[in-house]
Design a protein around this motif. Structure first.
Motif: not given
Length: 365
Positions: A248-259
């Motif tokens: 969840q923690t790393e996923g939120e950062i990756i989501e920000g990159m991808l969005v």
């Protein structure tokens, strides 16, 4: 003045972009979706979207939804009503296409596994002990070199991998790369434009994208209630919660990159679709990536990762000087026998196997 839901999402991903920028030490690689002044105008209601209006965006979104075929719609539904669904199986032609694109004219086939759930890899001819069964070309694998050379995300993913270390870094960066490729194929399908597809399309088309697909399951797809009800008080609970919190923690950062990346490319995908792709990518990297014992060699290997796990496998593999994955037999193998490998050389405990892979290894006494 009330703040709209869209405004909250914009501010949220703007803050995520700022966090990434500060971690990386530079702001040009992952630009925020909107400037701070634009965010203020959105919140105060003075912002007007130039070029593509909200009405045009809504019209385009509805047109995309209408183009989704029935098969795609059924696959998306599994995220919400898995308990009432029968298992959804990936079409056999997808597996055939993967074999044809990765190993044309090979003596292999993919069919229902006799060792575990889902599909497995079989040889159609006898194989002698200590012989080369097949070779997966370096170009067909997804490696950390591919992650670092990504034209848009390569620099920031390299920094993420270095910050997280040798154990967690490769998993997170490979997951981010795979999520971006999954979203790329989703856009190509919705736009009905094959030119948008990437080099890993055939591989992505056989990856499980949620519960019930090819009888796959993983704790990252579970709800919090399921984890509490099934694991609390057991050995797997702490391991599962730690994994879910980390993703969840790393996923939120990756989501920000991808969005941010999708906004730059004007690809009309929702935040929920990006979040789903990131979760699916983590599941597949945890389930399928190989060579974890040697940091920089961790990779996704199409076709080979269709093999079931065995404590005493009939195949082993190594990487040659060109980066190709050479797969050799450990004993004589009969025609039409299922091929197996050992996922990790480290011996996990039973609950660790289930949390990481979704199954439990049986050991003979």
């Amino acid at each position: 003045k009330k703040i709209s839901y869209d405004a909250l999402l914009v501010v949220y991903y703007y803050l995520i972009s700022l966090r990434i920028t500060r971690i990386c030490g530079f702001g040009s690689v992952v630009p925020p979706m909107f400037s701070s002044s634009t965010c203020r105008r959105i919140i105060t209601g003075s912002y007007t979207n130039t070029g593509r209006t909200r009405m045009q965006q809504e019209k385009r979104r509805r047109a995309q939804q209408r183009r989704i075929c029935k098969r795609r719609h059924e696959r998306l539904q599994m995220y919400f009503d898995f308990q009432d669904d029968e298992p959804i199986f990936i079409p056999q032609e997808n597996y055939d296409a993967l074999l044809q694109s990765t190993l044309p004219h090979c003596n292999l086939c993919i069919a229902k596994s006799k060792v575990g759930h889902g599909h497995g890899l079989y040889t159609t001819i006898p194989l002698a002990a200590n012989s080369v069964a097949f070779v997966i070309p370096r170009a067909k694998c997804i490696t950390l070199d591919d992650v670092r050379s990504h034209p848009d995300l390569g620099k920031v993913l390299t920094i993420m991998q270095e910050d997280l270390g040798d154990e967690e870094g490769p998993i997170a960066s490979l997951s981010a790369f795979l999520a971006s490729e999954m979203l790329r194929e989703q856009c190509a399908e919705w736009e009905e434009d094959s030119s948008l597809s990437g080099p890993y399309a055939d591989y992505i088309n056989i990856l499980p994208t949620g519960r019930a697909v090819s009888e796959q399951d993983h704790v990252l797809w579970w709800s919090d209630e399921e984890v509490q009800r099934l694991f609390e008080g057991g050995a797997a609970y702490d391991k599962a919660m730690a994994l879910r919190d980390w993703v969840q923690t790393e996923g939120e950062i990756i989501e920000g990159m991808l969005v941010s990346d999708l906004a730059q490319k004007q690809m009309g995908l929702s935040v929920s679709q990006v979040r789903r792709a990131v979760t699916n990518a983590f599941v597949n990297v945890l389930n399928r990536s190989l060579f974890n014992d040697d940091g920089d060699n961790q990779r996704l290997v199409p076709v080979l990762d269709m093999c079931a796990h065995a404590n005493h496998p009939n195949l082993n593999c190594e990487i040659d000087d060109m980066g190709n994955v050479v797969v050799k037999t450990t004993r004589d193998i009969e025609a039409n026998e299922e091929l197996t490998i050992k996922f990790y050389s480290t011996d996990f405990e039973g609950h660790e196997w289930y949390v990481m892979y979704g199954f439990i290894v049986l050991y003979k006494k």
